[in-house]
Design a protein around this motif. Structure first.
Motif, PDB file in Angstrom:
ATOM      1  N   LEU A  35       2.165   3.122  -6.032  1.00 14.56           N
ATOM      2  CA  LEU A  35       3.467   2.484  -5.824  1.00 14.56           C
ATOM      3  C   LEU A  35       3.623   2.020  -4.385  1.00 14.56           C
ATOM      4  CD1 LEU A  35       6.139   1.706  -7.109  1.00 14.56           C
ATOM      5  CD2 LEU A  35       7.047   3.941  -6.430  1.00 14.56           C
ATOM      6  N   LEU A  36       3.135   2.795  -3.431  1.00 18.12           N
ATOM      7  CA  LEU A  36       3.190   2.375  -2.029  1.00 18.12           C
ATOM      8  C   LEU A  36       2.393   1.094  -1.822  1.00 18.12           C
ATOM      9  CD1 LEU A  36       2.670   5.814  -0.217  1.00 18.12           C
ATOM     10  CD2 LEU A  36       4.821   4.705  -0.806  1.00 18.12           C
ATOM     11  N   LEU A  37       1.224   1.002  -2.442  1.00 17.13           N
ATOM     12  CA  LEU A  37       0.391  -0.197  -2.320  1.00 17.13           C
ATOM     13  C   LEU A  37       1.066  -1.398  -2.959  1.00 17.13           C
ATOM     14  CD1 LEU A  37      -3.037   1.492  -3.115  1.00 17.13           C
ATOM     15  CD2 LEU A  37      -2.326   0.584  -0.895  1.00 17.13           C
ATOM     16  N   VAL A  38       1.706  -1.181  -4.105  1.00 20.48           N
ATOM     17  CA  VAL A  38       2.437  -2.266  -4.757  1.00 20.48           C
ATOM     18  C   VAL A  38       3.526  -2.795  -3.835  1.00 20.48           C
ATOM     19  CG1 VAL A  38       4.098  -2.770  -6.600  1.00 20.48           C
ATOM     20  CG2 VAL A  38       1.963  -1.597  -7.138  1.00 20.48           C
ATOM     21  N   ARG A  43       3.650  -2.828  -0.725  1.00 22.47           N
ATOM     22  CA  ARG A  43       3.087  -3.547   0.426  1.00 22.47           C
ATOM     23  C   ARG A  43       2.372  -4.819   0.003  1.00 22.47           C
ATOM     24  NH1 ARG A  43       0.743   2.142   2.284  1.00 22.47           N
ATOM     25  NH2 ARG A  43       2.643   3.017   3.204  1.00 22.47           N
ATOM     26  N   GLY A  44       2.420  -5.127  -1.278  1.00 20.51           N
ATOM     27  CA  GLY A  44       1.786  -6.348  -1.764  1.00 20.51           C
ATOM     28  C   GLY A  44       0.296  -6.228  -1.965  1.00 20.51           C
ATOM     29  N   GLU A  45      -0.249  -5.012  -1.980  1.00 25.08           N
ATOM     30  CA  GLU A  45      -1.688  -4.807  -2.134  1.00 25.08           C
ATOM     31  C   GLU A  45      -1.986  -4.473  -3.597  1.00 25.08           C
ATOM     32  OE1 GLU A  45      -3.247  -2.111   0.846  1.00 25.08           O
ATOM     33  OE2 GLU A  45      -1.580  -2.610   2.189  1.00 25.08           O
ATOM     34  N   SER A  46      -1.799  -5.469  -4.456  1.00 26.20           N
ATOM     35  CA  SER A  46      -1.885  -5.241  -5.907  1.00 26.20           C
ATOM     36  C   SER A  46      -3.271  -4.804  -6.347  1.00 26.20           C
ATOM     37  CB  SER A  46      -1.481  -6.515  -6.659  1.00 26.20           C
ATOM     38  OG  SER A  46      -0.141  -6.830  -6.388  1.00 26.20           O
ATOM     39  N   GLU A  47      -4.307  -5.422  -5.781  1.00 23.63           N
ATOM     40  CA  GLU A  47      -5.662  -5.064  -6.193  1.00 23.63           C
ATOM     41  C   GLU A  47      -5.975  -3.607  -5.856  1.00 23.63           C
ATOM     42  OE1 GLU A  47     -10.306  -6.505  -5.533  1.00 23.63           O
ATOM     43  OE2 GLU A  47      -8.648  -7.784  -4.872  1.00 23.63           O
ATOM     44  N   SER A  48      -5.560  -3.190  -4.644  1.00 29.74           N
ATOM     45  CA  SER A  48      -5.774  -1.791  -4.253  1.00 29.74           C
ATOM     46  C   SER A  48      -4.974  -0.855  -5.150  1.00 29.74           C
ATOM     47  CB  SER A  48      -5.378  -1.578  -2.791  1.00 29.74           C
ATOM     48  OG  SER A  48      -6.199  -2.334  -1.932  1.00 29.74           O
ATOM     49  N   ALA A  49      -3.771  -1.285  -5.531  1.00 33.45           N
ATOM     50  CA  ALA A  49      -2.951  -0.475  -6.425  1.00 33.45           C
ATOM     51  C   ALA A  49      -3.625  -0.323  -7.782  1.00 33.45           C
ATOM     52  CB  ALA A  49      -1.572  -1.101  -6.583  1.00 33.45           C
ATOM     53  N   ASN A  79      -6.820  -0.415  -8.392  1.00 36.15           N
ATOM     54  CA  ASN A  79      -7.953   0.501  -8.218  1.00 36.15           C
ATOM     55  C   ASN A  79      -7.480   1.956  -8.174  1.00 36.15           C
ATOM     56  OD1 ASN A  79      -9.761  -1.623  -8.137  1.00 36.15           O
ATOM     57  ND2 ASN A  79      -9.661  -1.811  -5.897  1.00 36.15           N
ATOM     58  N   ALA A  80      -6.362   2.187  -7.480  1.00 32.37           N
ATOM     59  CA  ALA A  80      -5.836   3.550  -7.392  1.00 32.37           C
ATOM     60  C   ALA A  80      -5.386   4.045  -8.766  1.00 32.37           C
ATOM     61  CB  ALA A  80      -4.682   3.606  -6.395  1.00 32.37           C
ATOM     62  N   LEU A  81      -4.776   3.154  -9.555  1.00 34.22           N
ATOM     63  CA  LEU A  81      -4.345   3.540 -10.898  1.00 34.22           C
ATOM     64  C   LEU A  81      -5.529   3.799 -11.818  1.00 34.22           C
ATOM     65  CD1 LEU A  81      -1.387   1.069 -11.437  1.00 34.22           C
ATOM     66  CD2 LEU A  81      -1.222   3.561 -11.429  1.00 34.22           C
ATOM     67  N   HIS A  82      -6.624   3.076 -11.595  1.00 32.98           N
ATOM     68  CA  HIS A  82      -7.805   3.230 -12.450  1.00 32.98           C
ATOM     69  C   HIS A  82      -8.336   4.655 -12.394  1.00 32.98           C
ATOM     70  CE1 HIS A  82     -12.135   2.927 -13.491  1.00 32.98           C
ATOM     71  NE2 HIS A  82     -11.687   2.062 -14.394  1.00 32.98           N
ATOM     72  N   ASP A  83      -8.189   5.301 -11.219  1.00 32.93           N
ATOM     73  CA  ASP A  83      -8.730   6.652 -11.033  1.00 32.93           C
ATOM     74  C   ASP A  83      -7.667   7.741 -11.193  1.00 32.93           C
ATOM     75  OD1 ASP A  83     -11.241   5.568 -10.441  1.00 32.93           O
ATOM     76  OD2 ASP A  83     -10.716   5.324  -8.325  1.00 32.93           O
ATOM     77  N   ALA A 118       4.285  -2.800 -12.422  1.00 29.84           N
ATOM     78  CA  ALA A 118       4.218  -3.848 -11.398  1.00 29.84           C
ATOM     79  C   ALA A 118       2.895  -4.603 -11.423  1.00 29.84           C
ATOM     80  CB  ALA A 118       4.443  -3.237 -10.018  1.00 29.84           C
ATOM     81  N   VAL A 119       1.793  -3.911 -11.759  1.00 32.23           N
ATOM     82  CA  VAL A 119       0.477  -4.577 -11.763  1.00 32.23           C
ATOM     83  C   VAL A 119      -0.002  -4.848 -13.184  1.00 32.23           C
ATOM     84  CG1 VAL A 119      -0.170  -3.593  -9.536  1.00 32.23           C
ATOM     85  CG2 VAL A 119      -0.796  -2.391 -11.647  1.00 32.23           C
TER      86      VAL A 119
END
Length: 660
Positions: free
Chosen positions: A573-576, A578-584, A586-590, A613-614
């Motif tokens: 959620l923090l990454l989302v 900040r607009g870092e959707s791809e990183s978000a 990846n974080a959700l994948h794990d 959000a993603v």
């Protein structure tokens, strides 16, 4: 790793088990490094200290000893990685033990600190410190030249501690309790004039003026016959003051509760020999009372409790061990452990004791089962249940069944605490916990079990929040505070303060709510509950921003914020934000499921928000499955934080999934 030099030189691991140090040379090298107090000891000096006539390969032998010690002291250190405890620097070695890891270092600190403390605290501190002595300092190496000066220094420190402890007793008005120890002290160390003076003063203040004067006469004879000298000015003045009954020698006024405590302690020490099972049971009982004082009391109670349990287990008496474990029925409300390693150790001993306990001993069996349930908090399997994973749940049910059959209120209240701790098999069980909390209050109030009654009210604060009955939660918070004030239970205020911050957050603006949570977080400082403290304030602030849909504030949360055990579930959620959707993504994948505890629904709601959000369909479906049983609840069931109604998150998930 803990080290003992006040007696034989020993090392113990973090579970209190002795570490095998091989031969005497290995232990001597360790002792010599401890004596250096974290400073470097050159190899050449080690050689000189270890041998009167060093062998040709002395340096190689020292290196062998050091290598063996490293293997014993850091058994989990990966190969070819630098040592962190016994380090090499330049041409020597140093033991970089923590300041409180060596009993002699702790003893020095205690003696130093006691001189600045009030009499009551000084007495307690010095009493505890003197218990650390298990024989003469560095007793294995009494003839070693390198140890002689330090042995003499520590011996003098110990004698000073005995005398300062007696001074504290006199200041507390417990003169009679000080007499036996001082009498033994002067018999063993007859040249210490200060000790003779303390003994005479203690006797005088106990109403024994004649005995006090006789003691000073005995000191005068001993000094004259053995040293050919008269007593010093201080003893001569004291004798004069005793003869004229000087006013300054009268017993000082003190708190009568202190006098009662000291008299009882002295009677106990006289009547109950050291090394008995009775002392272990008494220790566990005292630690039960100490635990609810909060702060250092709670931390000390945990440490001494596990020491008593481990000692009882080593004695091999299953019934004694069961009693020592079971007497510590301190109510537990938070579902994250403060010390997981210690809890695992305790549960292991409880399980082993259960197997050895006589079949007819139902009460002790129930206490062991309840202990397993309580101390295995937050340990329910998050995915596929296993036999071992479900063991605490089954233990809680067995303890409850036995307690109901025996109709013993104290046992039932403790068993129900275990039932509460194991009532998180899935989301949406607030109503079941509400029933448990209600029964605990009823049983405890009827039998005057104050701490259990408080526990019931704290459980009901949580459940009424989850069931959206904040008026009911208010009543239980007031009831808990009233009991805490009447019976001096400071830890209760931590939970009620956090609950009131939650209430404030629901009815005020964002900045006022943040201030309320910051004030609540301050109540955790020094409370002795690391399992509750780490990460809770930022999680509370995040819950505020979520409820206010304030993405900008979420994005502004500092990346180095300490989220404690919650980071992996808030990171997407923090990454989302900040607009870092791809990183978000990846974080959700794990992402794994949060522990099944009081924050289970709240953390899944946070994960769901990021998944929406993603557009992560798999995580949204997982979140829906986990949250659906709690559709009628809020996510404030912890009684401390809340991210809004579960139904709202489920509706958002359904809306997002409808496009697929």
């Amino acid at each position: 790793m803990r080290f003992q030099v006040l007696g034989p030189v020993l090392a113990h691991d973090d579970l209190g088990e002795p570490v095998a140090l091989r031969g005497p040379r290995y232990r001597e090298v360790l002792a010599r490094l401890i004596l250096a107090h974290r400073r470097i000891v050159p190899v050449s000096l080690l050689v000189e200290d270890l041998w009167d006539e060093p062998p040709a390969d002395a340096v190689g032998a020292v290196r062998t000893f050091v290598a063996g010690l490293r293997r014993a002291l850091e058994p989990d250190r990966p190969p070819r990685t630098p040592a962190r405890l016994l380090v090499t620097e330049g041409l020597g070695y140093a033991l970089r033990a923590e300041p409180d890891a060596v009993d002699a270092w702790r003893f020095d600190d205690a003696v130093r600190s006691a001189s600045t403390l009030p009499a009551g605290r000084a007495f307690s501190l010095l009493t505890e410190a003197l218990r650390w002595w298990q024989g003469p300092a560095y007793s294995d190496f009494a003839d070693a030249g390198w140890a002689q000066a330090e042995r003499s220094r520590l011996t003098e420190q110990r004698l000073l501690a005995v005398e300062r402890r007696a001074e504290a007793q006199l200041a507390l008005g417990a003169a009679a309790a000080a007499v036996p120890d001082l009498d033994a002290h002067v018999a063993e160390h007859p040249w210490r004039e200060d000790a003779w003076g303390l003994l005479a003063t203690a006797l005088y203040r106990s109403g024994r003026q004649a005995d006090a004067l006789a003691v000073l006469a005995r000191a005068r004879r001993m000094l004259a016959e053995n040293l050919g000298i008269d007593p010093g000015p201080a003893l001569r003045r004291l004798e004069h003051d005793l003869l004229r009954q000087a006013q300054h020698l009268d017993p000082v006024a003190t708190d009568p509760t202190v006098q009662v405590w000291e008299q009882a302690r002295a009677a106990y020490d006289s009547a109950v020999p050291p090394g008995t099972g009775t002392r272990l049971e008494s220790t566990a009982g005292l630690m039960r009372d100490l635990a609810v004082t909060g702060g250092g009391g709670l931390e000390a109670a945990r440490a001494h409790r596990i020491s008593a349990v481990v000692t009882a287990d080593r004695l091999g008496d299953a019934e004694l061990t069961a009693r020592v474990i079971g007497i510590y029925d301190v109510p537990a409300i938070w579902t994250r452990s403060d010390d997981p390693a210690q809890d695992r150790r305790l549960v292991d001993i409880a399980e082993k004791t259960l197997l050895r306990l006589p079949a007819h001993d139902d009460a002790d069996r129930a206490r062991l089962l309840a202990t397993i349930a309580v101390e295995s908090r937050g340990a329910l399997p998050v995915d596929t249940p296993t036999e071992s994973g479900l063991r605490p749940l089954r233990a809680s049910r067995q303890a409850e069944e036995i307690a109901r059959r025996l109709r013993e209120p104290t046992l039932l209240a403790f068993a129900l605490n275990g039932v509460f701790m194991q009532s998180f098999q899935r989301a949406g069980l607030a109503q079941r916990r509400d029933t448990v909390g209600t029964e605990i209050v009823e049983v405890a109030a009827h039998s005057k079990l104050v701490t259990s009654e408080v526990l019931g009210h704290l459980i009901l604060i949580q459940t009424r929040c989850a069931l959206d009955d904040h008026a009911g939660a208010d009543r239980h918070a007031d009831a808990a505070d009233a009991l805490a004030q009447r019976y001096e239970l400071p830890l209760v205020e931590v939970f009620t303060t956090w609950y009131r911050a939650l209430r404030t957050s629901a009815t005020t603006d964002l900045d006022t709510a943040r201030a309320a949570y910051a004030a609540a977080a301050a109540s955790l400082d020094g409370a002795g509950m690391p399992g509750l403290e780490r990460g809770l304030l930022p999680l509370a602030e995040l819950s505020l921003y979520l409820r206010h849909h304030d993405t900008e504030r979420i994005a502004a949360i500092a990346s180095e914020t300490d989220w404690g055990p919650y980071r992996s579930w808030v990171e997407p959620l923090l990454l989302v934000a900040r607009g870092e959707s791809e990183s978000a993504q990846n974080a959700l994948h794990d992402i794994t499921s949060p522990p099944r505890d009081l924050l289970f629904e709240a953390l899944w709601a946070i994960v769901a928000q990021a998944a929406i959000a993603v557009d992560d369909v798999e995580i949204m479906r997982r979140a829906r499955t986990q949250l659906s049983p709690a559709a009628a609840e809020t996510t404030a069931q912890s009684g401390l934080i809340g991210v809004g109604p579960v139904r709202e998150y489920l509706d958002n998930i359904e809306s997002a999934l409808s496009s697929h």
